[in-house]
Design a protein around this motif. Structure first.
Motif, PDB file in Angstrom:
ATOM      1  N   GLU A 219     -11.320 -10.117 -16.251  1.00 27.72           N
ATOM      2  CA  GLU A 219     -12.346 -11.332 -16.263  1.00 27.72           C
ATOM      3  C   GLU A 219     -12.764 -11.441 -17.711  1.00 27.72           C
ATOM      4  O   GLU A 219     -13.758 -10.527 -18.176  1.00 27.72           O
ATOM      5  N   GLU A 221     -14.443 -13.622 -19.706  1.00 33.04           N
ATOM      6  CA  GLU A 221     -15.674 -14.016 -20.315  1.00 33.04           C
ATOM      7  C   GLU A 221     -16.928 -13.103 -20.085  1.00 33.04           C
ATOM      8  O   GLU A 221     -17.071 -12.328 -19.177  1.00 33.04           O
ATOM      9  N   ASN A 222     -17.776 -13.139 -21.012  1.00 33.77           N
ATOM     10  CA  ASN A 222     -18.980 -12.514 -21.091  1.00 33.77           C
ATOM     11  C   ASN A 222     -19.931 -13.079 -19.723  1.00 33.77           C
ATOM     12  O   ASN A 222     -19.711 -14.012 -19.309  1.00 33.77           O
ATOM     13  N   GLU A 223     -20.519 -12.022 -19.107  1.00 33.04           N
ATOM     14  CA  GLU A 223     -21.267 -12.144 -17.937  1.00 33.04           C
ATOM     15  C   GLU A 223     -22.743 -12.169 -18.264  1.00 33.04           C
ATOM     16  O   GLU A 223     -23.189 -11.134 -18.949  1.00 33.04           O
ATOM     17  N   THR A 224     -23.745 -13.065 -17.456  1.00 33.55           N
ATOM     18  CA  THR A 224     -25.003 -12.650 -17.484  1.00 33.55           C
ATOM     19  C   THR A 224     -25.471 -12.541 -15.893  1.00 33.55           C
ATOM     20  O   THR A 224     -25.000 -13.276 -15.108  1.00 33.55           O
ATOM     21  N   LEU A 225     -25.854 -11.572 -15.597  1.00 37.17           N
ATOM     22  CA  LEU A 225     -26.700 -10.930 -14.322  1.00 37.17           C
ATOM     23  C   LEU A 225     -27.850 -11.237 -14.016  1.00 37.17           C
ATOM     24  O   LEU A 225     -28.572 -10.474 -14.812  1.00 37.17           O
ATOM     25  N   LEU A 235     -20.800  -3.318 -12.957  1.00 34.13           N
ATOM     26  CA  LEU A 235     -20.423  -4.119 -14.055  1.00 34.13           C
ATOM     27  C   LEU A 235     -19.067  -3.716 -14.105  1.00 34.13           C
ATOM     28  O   LEU A 235     -18.625  -2.575 -14.192  1.00 34.13           O
ATOM     29  N   CYS A 237     -15.560  -3.777 -15.947  1.00 34.15           N
ATOM     30  CA  CYS A 237     -14.928  -4.015 -17.190  1.00 34.15           C
ATOM     31  C   CYS A 237     -13.494  -3.838 -17.322  1.00 34.15           C
ATOM     32  O   CYS A 237     -12.666  -3.708 -18.263  1.00 34.15           O
ATOM     33  N   THR A 278     -28.790  -5.639 -22.625  1.00 36.19           N
ATOM     34  CA  THR A 278     -27.267  -5.789 -22.857  1.00 36.19           C
ATOM     35  C   THR A 278     -26.287  -4.522 -22.898  1.00 36.19           C
ATOM     36  O   THR A 278     -26.393  -3.663 -23.521  1.00 36.19           O
ATOM     37  N   LYS A 292     -16.371  -6.492 -24.278  1.00 35.30           N
ATOM     38  CA  LYS A 292     -17.057  -7.583 -23.271  1.00 35.30           C
ATOM     39  C   LYS A 292     -18.620  -7.028 -23.022  1.00 35.30           C
ATOM     40  O   LYS A 292     -18.823  -5.925 -22.962  1.00 35.30           O
ATOM     41  N   PHE A 294     -22.172  -7.721 -20.863  1.00 37.31           N
ATOM     42  CA  PHE A 294     -22.885  -7.935 -19.785  1.00 37.31           C
ATOM     43  C   PHE A 294     -24.413  -8.124 -20.149  1.00 37.31           C
ATOM     44  O   PHE A 294     -24.948  -6.964 -20.676  1.00 37.31           O
TER      45      PHE A 294
END
Length: 677
Positions: A219, A221-225, A235, A237, A278, A292, A294
């Motif tokens: 996956e 794309e960078n993720e925002t949770l 998380l 990775c 982060t 990557k 998060f």
């Protein structure tokens, strides 16, 4: 008239021959070399047929009369060019021929593909070679290159040779990561029949493809949770790559109360607690690395509930203060009087009538209220109440025992983390042997064999009171003594020359951590130089070196040099500090001759008395001596450093001591002296 009749007969005869048709069954024969051939020749509509036969070097058959069909058979085909004809003969002796098309084939003895390179890099081109040995006929040969279930190349060959030949085929393969794990091989085909019939095939041995490629996240794309407070996070990775990627987690934060999780070598991070911030995950292998990010955001709680609680608190505060103002009399004493009712000390009294609203009144001891509850210090009690309603902060009380650990590579280690106040969760964040406990105030981090060079265990605590989250990082030193320590001269071999500058190099292989390393240079038993590496920060094994610059003198000829690697790991480390020494390097120093007594000597010669001329000199290489004089020299003087004789004549004698570096001379003046004077 006769000419006309003859012509007519000739034309009739020709029409009869041309009307005859020869049919071969089968019309085309394909036979393996060494195999057998069978065919049949037949004709029809031949009223003037005399007979038929077969011509062939492999067993033909002469004219057979009175037949319209004649079989042909070869038991063994052992030639590559098979010539066979069926012929028919008419009564007028006219003949008609039909060739039988025979193809003799042979499958290859060998189809081989050499092993390609062991490791291929994504995007690069690699040559693939295929050899086909002893195949015939070449014009029907096809070479196919296979990759997995895909045919990636199809090559044909020109040629008219019917005998076996050797051929080779080449293909350039550009590899992709999807090719990793696939197999490649080549295949030789003889396409002897029409397309609807299968070809004869023979394939080479297959070889696996090992494609090296940098990591790619599944996956990317960078993720925002957005995570509610106190809920755990996961998380992911996970990345693909060859070699298999290693992972490095980092966590950036601005508050010191936040827990710093670093160097966790696993693709999925599931912290024992959730902290906003982060997180970065770097997947690496020798082909490259990628990172990557998060971003964890804490979801704000329901502010309606908070507002209700706040409002209730304010209401109760106002109620308490208002009640106090209403019930405390002007003299500061508390009274539960309602209307004209006067409380007594006998206990609660409920009026018989409740006009309009419910009335609840209490009678309490006046002394109790005055001395213990309210009295004249009502506002003071309110402040005390507020103080008890507040939460006072405490320091983060995590204690590591021991606080610093020095452990050898592959050795066991055990550290205890203790909480000095009640704790909700207490645990260790670590790439290996991570653990946690609830309620207990002690947790142990234990590894049977520590081999992780970037391990940075962190003890964390989640407490009931502020600060609610804190951490203590273990000061862990994982060390390894060098595999080897060696010493040599730099850019020079052989003996050194006095007065010139030389360099000695000491190399240390695979030592860690290098910042604790000290290299000590010795000449004999004397330490002449010390080199530390405190400015380096690598925690994993490295190779380092140290250079000693020397300007040797003749006194240092034969001196023994060595270097010693010493790991000074502090009081927690092994005592005395572990050391590894190099082999000894014995120096050979060349220097020019030097006379033991360099000044000119004057000697008195007495008849029949021996005198000694001492020309001894030191030098390396050892000096060679020669003598010169105005007087005849004795043979025994040549090459001698010391000459003792009684037969010298008065005169000047010059001795020269020489080696490869220099020549030096010394004079002896011999004077005559009469005996007894």
């Amino acid at each position: 008239m006769r000419i006309f009749i003859f012509s007519l007969l000739f034309l009739c005869t020709g029409m009869t021959a041309s009307a005859c048709k020869i049919e071969l069954t089968p019309p085309h024969v394909i036979v393996r070399f060494g195999g057998s051939v069978s065919a049949n020749c037949s004709t029809s509509s031949c009223s003037e047929l005399e007979g038929m036969g077969w011509e062939s070097p492999l067993g033909g058959q002469g004219l057979t009369r009175g037949v319209s069909s004649l079989p042909f058979h070869i038991a063994k085909v052992d030639v590559w060019d098979v010539y066979s004809q069926c012929f028919i003969t008419m009564k007028n002796s006219e003949q008609k021929l039909e060739n039988l098309d025979v193809t003799v084939y042979k499958m290859p003895e060998i189809v081989s593909m050499p092993q390609p390179v062991d490791e291929m890099v994504e995007g690069e081109w690699y040559p693939i070679h295929c050899d086909i040995i002893d195949v015939a006929p070449v014009k029907y040969l096809f070479v196919l290159f296979h990759k997995g279930n895909e045919i990636i190349s199809n090559q044909t060959f020109d040629g008219v040779s019917k005998t076996p030949v050797n051929r080779s085929s080449d293909y350039k393969l550009k590899v992709h990561r999807n090719d990793d794990g696939n197999e490649i091989w080549c295949e030789a085909q003889l396409n002897l029949w029409p397309a609807e019939q299968p070809s004869l095939t023979m394939r080479s041995r297959s070889h696996g493809i090992n494609v090296l490629y940098p990591p790619t996240f599944t996956e990317p794309e960078n993720e925002t949770l957005e995570v509610p407070a106190n809920e755990k996070i996961t998380l992911n990775c996970t990345a693909t790559g060859n070699p298999v990627p290693t992972y490095r987690w980092r966590f950036s934060h601005s508050s010191q109360e936040m827990i710093n999780i670093q160097n966790v070598e696993k693709p999925v991070l599931m912290p024992s607690f959730q902290i906003k911030g982060t997180y970065s995950c770097t997947a690496s292998n020798k082909q490259g690395s990628t990172t990557k990010y998060f971003t964890v955001i804490e979801v704000k709680g329901n502010r309606t509930t908070f507002a209700v609680l706040l409002a209730m608190g304010l209401f109760l505060g106002v109620l308490v203060i208002g009640t106090g103002l209403f019930l405390v009399k002007s003299d500061g004493k508390f009274s539960c009087n309602r209307g004209n009712y006067q409380p007594t000390s006998s206990g609660p009294i409920f009026p018989a009538e409740l006009p309009g609203l419910f009335k609840l009144e209490f009678s309490v001891s006046r002394r109790f209220w005055e001395e213990n509850i309210m009295g004249n210090n009502f506002l003071t009690w309110i402040l005390i109440f507020c103080m008890f309603c507040s939460v006072s902060g405490e320091g983060c009380s995590l204690i590591l025992k021991p606080s610093r650990v020095v452990v050898g590579f592959g050795e066991p280690v055990s550290v205890s983390c203790e909480a000095a106040r009640p704790v909700r969760v207490l645990g260790w964040e670590s790439a290996i042997s991570a653990t946690h406990t609830q309620e207990d105030r002690s947790v142990q981090w234990k590894v049977d064999s520590l081999i992780d060079w970037i391990e940075e265990p962190i003890c964390y605590g989640v407490f009931y009171t502020a600060p609610r989250q804190c951490e203590e990082k273990l000061n862990l030193v994982l060390y390894k003594t060098p595999d080897s320590v060696s010493i040599k001269q730099v850019n020079h071999t052989g003996p050194m020359v006095e007065g010139k500058e030389y360099q000695l190099l000491c190399e240390v292989q695979n030592v860690a951590p290098v910042q604790y390393l000290t290299l000590r240079w010795y000449r004999g038993q004397t330490e002449v130089y010390k080199h530390s590496f405190s400015d380096l920060t690598s925690s994993s094994p490295v190779q380092v070196s140290s250079t000693l610059v020397i300007t040797p003198t003749k006194a240092e000829n034969g001196a023994v040099y060595r270097c010693v690697a010493e790991l000074e790991l502090g009081p927690e480390g092994p005592q005395p500090p572990p050391t590894v020494s190099s082999e000894q390097l014995t120096s050979s120093v060349y220097f020019p001759p030097t006379f033991l007594s360099p000044d000119m000597e004057i000697l008195d010669l007495t008849l029949d008395v021996e005198i000694t001329l001492n020309c001894t000199a030191t030098g390396n290489p050892a000096p060679v001596y020669s003598w010169e004089s105005s007087q005849p020299l004795q043979e025994k003087m040549e090459g001698e450093a010391i000459v003792t004789t009684s037969s010298l004549l008065p005169g000047t004698y010059t001795c020269t001591a020489s080696n490869t570096l220099e020549k030096k001379s010394k004079q002896f003046i011999v004077k005559a002296k009469t005996k007894g004077i």
